[in-house]
Design a protein around this motif. Structure first.
Motif, mmCIF file in Angstrom:
data_model
loop_
_atom_site.group_PDB
_atom_site.id
_atom_site.type_symbol
_atom_site.label_atom_id
_atom_site.label_comp_id
_atom_site.label_asym_id
_atom_site.label_seq_id
_atom_site.Cartn_x
_atom_site.Cartn_y
_atom_site.Cartn_z
ATOM 1 N N ARG A 99 16.815 -9.726 20.696
ATOM 2 C CA ARG A 99 17.222 -11.056 20.842
ATOM 3 C C ARG A 99 16.708 -11.788 19.567
ATOM 4 O O ARG A 99 17.434 -12.668 19.683
ATOM 5 C CB ARG A 99 15.883 -11.830 21.835
ATOM 6 N N GLU A 101 17.508 -12.371 15.729
ATOM 7 C CA GLU A 101 18.874 -12.774 14.484
ATOM 8 C C GLU A 101 18.787 -11.473 13.470
ATOM 9 O O GLU A 101 19.892 -10.559 13.216
ATOM 10 C CB GLU A 101 18.852 -14.146 14.173
ATOM 11 N N HIS A 104 18.940 -7.798 15.129
ATOM 12 C CA HIS A 104 20.323 -7.691 15.547
ATOM 13 C C HIS A 104 21.701 -7.385 14.843
ATOM 14 O O HIS A 104 22.403 -6.646 15.033
ATOM 15 C CB HIS A 104 21.132 -9.023 16.574
ATOM 16 N N ASP A 124 23.443 -5.477 33.514
ATOM 17 C CA ASP A 124 24.322 -6.990 32.527
ATOM 18 C C ASP A 124 23.203 -6.902 30.876
ATOM 19 O O ASP A 124 23.502 -7.454 30.024
ATOM 20 C CB ASP A 124 24.075 -8.206 33.295
ATOM 21 N N ASP A 127 25.397 -7.000 27.383
ATOM 22 C CA ASP A 127 26.467 -7.881 26.827
ATOM 23 C C ASP A 127 25.338 -9.124 26.835
ATOM 24 O O ASP A 127 25.572 -9.692 26.254
ATOM 25 C CB ASP A 127 27.285 -8.251 28.999
ATOM 26 N N ASN A 128 24.279 -9.096 27.655
ATOM 27 C CA ASN A 128 23.251 -10.230 27.072
ATOM 28 C C ASN A 128 22.426 -10.278 26.116
ATOM 29 O O ASN A 128 22.258 -11.466 25.438
ATOM 30 C CB ASN A 128 21.605 -10.282 28.308
ATOM 31 N N ASN A 130 23.999 -9.350 23.866
ATOM 32 C CA ASN A 130 25.890 -9.234 22.419
ATOM 33 C C ASN A 130 25.580 -7.594 21.913
ATOM 34 O O ASN A 130 25.776 -7.809 20.825
ATOM 35 C CB ASN A 130 25.259 -10.409 21.677
ATOM 36 N N ILE A 131 25.439 -6.782 22.861
ATOM 37 C CA ILE A 131 25.750 -5.218 22.121
ATOM 38 C C ILE A 131 26.433 -5.131 22.561
ATOM 39 O O ILE A 131 26.933 -3.412 23.050
ATOM 40 C CB ILE A 131 24.297 -4.297 21.098
ATOM 41 N N GLY A 132 27.268 -5.679 23.573
ATOM 42 C CA GLY A 132 28.639 -5.192 24.430
ATOM 43 C C GLY A 132 29.333 -3.647 23.586
ATOM 44 O O GLY A 132 29.838 -3.936 22.148
ATOM 45 N N GLU A 134 32.701 -4.162 23.324
ATOM 46 C CA GLU A 134 33.473 -4.988 22.842
ATOM 47 C C GLU A 134 33.276 -5.355 21.484
ATOM 48 O O GLU A 134 33.699 -5.313 20.068
ATOM 49 C CB GLU A 134 33.541 -6.291 23.213
ATOM 50 N N VAL A 135 31.787 -5.543 21.371
ATOM 51 C CA VAL A 135 31.165 -5.867 19.955
ATOM 52 C C VAL A 135 31.041 -4.719 19.060
ATOM 53 O O VAL A 135 31.227 -4.752 18.002
ATOM 54 C CB VAL A 135 30.559 -6.325 20.665
#
Length: 433
Positions: A99, A101, A104, A124, A127-128, A130-132, A134-135
């Motif tokens: 979580r 910066e 990540h 979920d 995605d929460n 930001n490591i799904g 698509e990323v």
């Protein structure tokens, strides 16, 4: 000559494999030689290690406490947990606050250097964070990501929470395992979905690696733990589809074999399991019982009538077995061609002469948990040894090795991560489940 390389040597897998399903998959992959890096956090408890930052004495004295070495709840108890030490053997541990910066960024940098990322968090979570997928595929197009939450990542149940007992229930597994005349409240959970889906993950990942070798492309692989359980009760689904029959609770009964089940032997809580698949095996059992006439009894004359009269023939066997010691009777019946095995207690398994002769249980030492026997790898290779296995990692044990050795951080950058509590080796007092 043996090949010293293991089948998955050179494959790096990032993992957030939690509870039992995830760890079972990573154990298989690590046994096969993959470098499995468990991504943990000092801000959030790893549920395979613990759900509580401090364990109350009442829990330590109960069944939950038995999972911790000597029921010791002192600081670092999460490194001495039985399930984690078993299923995370051979893995490495890196702690990152995803979580933050910087945490990540470092995770994405690890993705660039990895072949795969597997996770079984709630649907979920990635995605929460930001490591799904698509990323991650933008970072590494060759990455294979395996996701296996309880109900999959699509469908009305996508965001449902669940554990092993829930997966069994929704798949109908609970409904076929109980005893006759009982209801589901009397059917204990087997947690069947965890190792089943874990094994499927290990297989699917290897298949995806093979596909990548041919195409040069990574991909997203999805497994539903519910569907993994459902595949193991497919016979019940098909029986209903084809015959309109609901199988219901069968207890220890078999669909066709009789006698079949566990029978008491001499001594306290000693049992033998017997399964009779044919008329020949039944005649051999009757001869050993000194009751050859039972094989001619019209109630037991062939497989079909024995099954109809299974309560009667099981009663005959149950009246005979208590005169015998379980292992002696096992050897006697096996010599006569009767499938029978003594029911082994946990404390006896590692000293069983068969397991000892095969070298199945392996001694592994973890510097905080001590030296213990562990079940061996799930397969043996003629030209490759999967042993020895490394111990499970303590929390954050490989932070410096991975962050400095793989990502190239210098000493100052590494120390800053410690100071900012992006990484660490002890859970923060505020750590939550």
């Amino acid at each position: 000559m043996a090949d010293p390389a293991k089948p998955l040597d050179g494959i790096r897998v990032l993992a957030q494999g939690i509870v039992w399903a995830g760890p079972f998959s990573t154990m298989i992959l690590a046994d096969l030689g993959a470098e499995v890096i468990e991504i943990e956090s000092i801000q959030h408890l790893n549920p395979t290690r613990t759900n509580l930052r401090h364990i109350p004495q009442a829990l330590l004295e109960g069944r939950a406490g038995a999972s911790y070495l000597n029921r010791d709840g002192s600081e670092g108890f999460w490194n001495r947990q039985a399930w984690f030490n078993y299923a995370k053997r051979g893995c490495k541990s890196v702690t990152l606050d995803l979580r933050s910066e910087r945490g990540h960024e470092l995770f994405l940098d690890l993705v660039r250097h990895s072949d795969a990322y597997i996770e079984n968090n709630a649907a979920d979570v990635v995605d929460n964070l930001n490591i799904g997928y698509e990323v991650l595929r933008e970072v590494n197009p060759e990455l294979i990501m395996v996701r296996f939450p309880g109900f999959g990542i699509e469908g009305p149940y996508r965001d449902f929470k669940g554990y092993g007992a829930n997966m069994e229930a929704v798949a109908g597994h609970t409904g076929v395992r109980g005893y006759p005349e009982s209801d589901p409240s009397e059917t204990p959970a087997s947690l069947h979905g965890d190792p089943t889906s874990g094994a499927q993950v290990a297989f699917a990942l290897q298949a995806a690696l093979f596909s990548r070798d041919r195409t040069g492309e990574g991909q997203l692989v999805e497994i539903s733990q519910f569907e993994a359980v459902a595949s193991h009760v497919g016979h019940a689904f098909m029986d209903y589809q084809m015959n309109g029959r609901v199988q219901g609770h069968a207890g220890n009964h078999h669909p066709s074999m009789a006698p079949y089940g566990a029978f008491p032997c001499a001594g306290e809580d000693r049992w033998i399991t017997i399964a009779i698949p044919s008329d020949e095996a039944f005649a051999a059992l009757c001869a050993q019982m000194g009751r050859p006439e039972l094989a001619e009894d019209e109630r037991f004359a062939d497989t079909a009538v024995r099954h109809r009269n299974r309560d009667a023939i099981n009663a005959e066997v149950a009246a005979w077995t208590p005169a015998f010691e379980d292992h002696a009777l096992m050897l006697q019946l096996q010599a006569a061609g009767v499938p029978a095995v003594a029911t082994t207690h946990h404390e006896e398994i590692t000293s069983d002469p068969h397991h000892v002769a095969r070298g199945f249980f392996q001694s592994i030492t973890q510097h905080e948990a001590g030296t213990h026997f562990f079940p061996g790898p799930m397969a043996r290779f003629e030209r490759t040894s999967l042993l020895p296995a490394r111990p499970a990692p303590t929390l954050g044990r490989h932070n410096e090795e991975i962050l400095c050795g793989v990502l190239g951080l210098n000493a100052g950058e590494y120390q800053q991560l410690l100071d900012d509590e992006v990484i660490g080796t002890v859970y923060l007092e505020t750590a939550s489940a």
